[in-house]
Design a protein around this motif. Sequence first.
Motif, PDB file in Angstrom:
ATOM      1  N   ARG A 417       0.833  -1.221   0.000  1.00  0.00           N
ATOM      2  CA  ARG A 417       0.000   0.000   0.000  1.00  0.00           C
ATOM      3  C   ARG A 417       0.863   1.266   0.000  1.00  0.00           C
ATOM      4  NH1 ARG A 417      -2.790  -4.808   0.488  1.00  0.00           N
ATOM      5  NH2 ARG A 417      -5.001  -4.477   0.963  1.00  0.00           N
ATOM      6  N   ALA A 418       1.977   1.249  -0.718  1.00  0.00           N
ATOM      7  CA  ALA A 418       2.801   2.451  -0.848  1.00  0.00           C
ATOM      8  C   ALA A 418       2.181   3.368  -1.896  1.00  0.00           C
ATOM      9  CB  ALA A 418       4.227   2.083  -1.243  1.00  0.00           C
ATOM     10  N   GLY A 419       2.302   4.671  -1.668  1.00  0.00           N
ATOM     11  CA  GLY A 419       1.715   5.640  -2.589  1.00  0.00           C
ATOM     12  C   GLY A 419       0.287   5.964  -2.199  1.00  0.00           C
ATOM     13  N   ILE A 420      -0.486   6.410  -3.175  1.00  0.00           N
ATOM     14  CA  ILE A 420      -1.870   6.821  -2.934  1.00  0.00           C
ATOM     15  C   ILE A 420      -2.750   5.577  -2.866  1.00  0.00           C
ATOM     16  CG2 ILE A 420      -3.794   8.189  -3.830  1.00  0.00           C
ATOM     17  CD1 ILE A 420      -1.636   9.823  -5.371  1.00  0.00           C
ATOM     18  N   GLU A 426      -6.368  10.533   4.784  1.00  0.00           N
ATOM     19  CA  GLU A 426      -5.089  11.081   5.249  1.00  0.00           C
ATOM     20  C   GLU A 426      -4.242  10.108   6.050  1.00  0.00           C
ATOM     21  OE1 GLU A 426      -7.950  14.724   5.731  1.00  0.00           O
ATOM     22  OE2 GLU A 426      -8.102  12.537   5.781  1.00  0.00           O
ATOM     23  N   THR A 427      -4.887   9.363   6.939  1.00  0.00           N
ATOM     24  CA  THR A 427      -4.118   8.504   7.840  1.00  0.00           C
ATOM     25  C   THR A 427      -3.554   7.263   7.164  1.00  0.00           C
ATOM     26  OG1 THR A 427      -6.162   7.407   8.512  1.00  0.00           O
ATOM     27  CG2 THR A 427      -5.406   9.249   9.874  1.00  0.00           C
ATOM     28  N   HIS A 428      -4.022   6.946   5.964  1.00  0.00           N
ATOM     29  CA  HIS A 428      -3.633   5.687   5.336  1.00  0.00           C
ATOM     30  C   HIS A 428      -2.847   5.842   4.032  1.00  0.00           C
ATOM     31  CE1 HIS A 428      -6.273   4.040   8.323  1.00  0.00           C
ATOM     32  NE2 HIS A 428      -6.126   2.805   7.875  1.00  0.00           N
ATOM     33  N   GLN A 429      -2.745   7.044   3.504  1.00  0.00           N
ATOM     34  CA  GLN A 429      -1.974   7.221   2.269  1.00  0.00           C
ATOM     35  C   GLN A 429      -0.492   6.950   2.551  1.00  0.00           C
ATOM     36  OE1 GLN A 429      -3.946   7.596  -0.137  1.00  0.00           O
ATOM     37  NE2 GLN A 429      -5.607   9.002   0.333  1.00  0.00           N
ATOM     38  N   GLY A 430       0.110   6.099   1.713  1.00  0.00           N
ATOM     39  CA  GLY A 430       1.502   5.703   1.956  1.00  0.00           C
ATOM     40  C   GLY A 430       2.490   6.549   1.178  1.00  0.00           C
ATOM     41  N   VAL A 431       2.507   7.846   1.454  1.00  0.00           N
ATOM     42  CA  VAL A 431       3.266   8.768   0.597  1.00  0.00           C
ATOM     43  C   VAL A 431       4.473   9.395   1.293  1.00  0.00           C
ATOM     44  CG1 VAL A 431       1.257   9.301  -0.822  1.00  0.00           C
ATOM     45  CG2 VAL A 431       1.717  10.680   1.212  1.00  0.00           C
ATOM     46  N   GLU A 558       6.926  10.308  -9.034  1.00  0.00           N
ATOM     47  CA  GLU A 558       6.853   9.449  -7.853  1.00  0.00           C
ATOM     48  C   GLU A 558       5.539   9.666  -7.120  1.00  0.00           C
ATOM     49  OE1 GLU A 558       9.522  10.890  -4.610  1.00  0.00           O
ATOM     50  OE2 GLU A 558       9.850  12.598  -5.969  1.00  0.00           O
ATOM     51  N   GLU A 559       5.048   8.629  -6.443  1.00  0.00           N
ATOM     52  CA  GLU A 559       3.896   8.750  -5.538  1.00  0.00           C
ATOM     53  C   GLU A 559       4.441   8.903  -4.122  1.00  0.00           C
ATOM     54  OE1 GLU A 559       0.312   6.333  -5.769  1.00  0.00           O
ATOM     55  OE2 GLU A 559       0.971   5.623  -7.734  1.00  0.00           O
ATOM     56  N   ASN A 560       4.964  10.066  -3.846  1.00  0.00           N
ATOM     57  CA  ASN A 560       5.581  10.360  -2.562  1.00  0.00           C
ATOM     58  C   ASN A 560       5.588  11.872  -2.396  1.00  0.00           C
ATOM     59  OD1 ASN A 560       7.367   8.999  -0.309  1.00  0.00           O
ATOM     60  ND2 ASN A 560       8.481  10.849  -0.873  1.00  0.00           N
ATOM     61  N   VAL A 561       5.708  12.320  -1.151  1.00  0.00           N
ATOM     62  CA  VAL A 561       5.761  13.760  -0.926  1.00  0.00           C
ATOM     63  C   VAL A 561       7.044  14.333  -1.527  1.00  0.00           C
ATOM     64  CG1 VAL A 561       4.305  13.750   1.119  1.00  0.00           C
ATOM     65  CG2 VAL A 561       6.770  13.420   1.376  1.00  0.00           C
TER      66      VAL A 561
END
Length: 621
Positions: A417-420, A426-431, A558-561
């Motif tokens: 569950r990495a990324g969106i 909010e609490t579960h997005q893996g970003v 990337e699906e990351n901040v």
Amino acid sequence: MPKILDQIQGPNDIKKIKPKELEQLAVEIRKFLIEKVSKTGGHLASNLGTVELTIALHLVLDFPDDKLVWDVGHQAYTHKILTGRKKGFDTLRQYQGMSGFPKRKESECDAFDVGHSSTSISAALGLARARDIKGNDNKVVAVIGDGALSGGMAYEALNNAARLDSNMVIVLNDNNMSITENVGGMANYLGKIRTGSKYRNLKDGVENVIRSVPCVGNRVADKVKRSKDSLKRLFIPGMLFEDMGLTYIGPIDGHNIEQMRRAFLSAFRANEAVIVHVVTKKGKGYSFAEKKPSVYHGVEPFYVRTGENKTKEKAITYTQVFGKKLIELAKEQESIAAVCAAMPSGTGLMQYRKLFPERYYDVGIAEEHAVTFAAGMAAGGMHPVVAIYSTFLQRAYDQILHDVCIESLPVTFAIDRAGIVGSDGETHQGVFDLSYLCSMPNMTVMAPKNGTELEEMLSFSVKQDMPIAIRYPRGKINNRLEAFAKPIEYGKSETLYSGEKIALIAVGSMVETACDVREKLKSHGIHATVVNMRFVKPMDTERLEELTKSHSVFVTMEENVEQGGFGQKVADYLQTIKRNDIALVNCSIRDQFIQHGNVEILKKTLGLDADSITERILLNL
């Protein structure tokens, strides 16, 4: 005939309903929940199990003055209904619709935003202390599941709650499950409380017999009564909480509204922290959820009559590929062990558990312990594979850094569950995982473009003598990129398409999007290069330097901040080699939390879909 549920239009309306109608209200709420969740998806079994519990709490609390904190919060649907949010269920977990978790910005009746386990007692204790400092007299209640008591934070909070010199009520919702069955000492302990009637029967019988003795009966009985603590310790294990300094009431039938109401009123009269232990049935009222509560914990839209998922497509997921490949590797390599934190089904380890029970460890909802436990196994000569969702692994940041990376121990982190991830919000997005993992010395970070590459990365990682993290997304696998299968080489990327001027440099799930962007750019006469980075750390700087010779625009995806992410690492590299002439388009997530909603909608909103990225590139030419 009008529904009793129709009388609930706002907070505290439940107090207008006649006591004899409350059981029918529970029936109507369950029917409503099943109907609505079958259309939108959501957390079903946990909510069906807490209907009467929530009704009983709302009968004795006044909202929004009193504060009710839910642990995790995926069991708070009835609370939302009873506080006037019934209409919101048409948009449950949908983009810009009602959240599936308590949210303060959604209602003043939600005392605290939650989403991760074992937090409710700490938050409620903070609310109680704030109340006391301000001189208020409102009630404070925390509801925590028995599964959440496998998390160490809950015990830290209980330890401090024992020092409270004012009232706070902790409701232990005991359904013998978290998402799957509970494990460990606390699960066994609560099981004994549920079934143990020896103490109550003995106490009542002995006291009655002694009091019947002429002259001395009452005096002796009083002495026996004063020794009740010793009797409790002998015959009932519930004394653990009282030994910690907490008053314990229970166990109570969690589906008996009047019994719970009386227990809560009694608990509120104490000048200390009180635990009220209620026993509920997860999935109650819907036969399919009662039989398979873990399956109906979090569900996609389904047919009420049959319980079947409305989505007919049975696509292979990253989770399934991981689980299958780990079994293959474990057959070949006896040093492999699997570790998860109360989610063997969600992380794909159910079959592994059956085949290798001696090398499978479910530590409960205790991610910090899971990581250090794995570090100990690695130090002892094993190669543990720790399978945890991205959003939950961040709870063990210090353990990864301190207990794994400093010693450079061979632990593989399988980060699902990495990324969106979508609807949980909010609490579960893996970003955040790329940012915090790449900051750790000795850590290697990988991201596969498809299922085949996930298999190859897992095979590669368990043969290495160092910490390696493999992050992969939720959901189905697209076989579109199967033709590209260059062998894994440490720290090296893979070029899928060679072009000029524009280099699309993507991580993991965004490689497929990069290929879509390439096709869109072709209609503008641009033939872009597409690079699958594979390794975010160490980064393939040789490939980047090579790209600078024939490209003037780098597009990182990337699906990351953004902060601390892959794009910033590339920017730092370009700065280091003094190539300010290379334009960098950083496609990542800006400094924000991501709300709930469909993944594709969220990507478009965040500018991470192919159309948005193409538009940004064209604007930078």
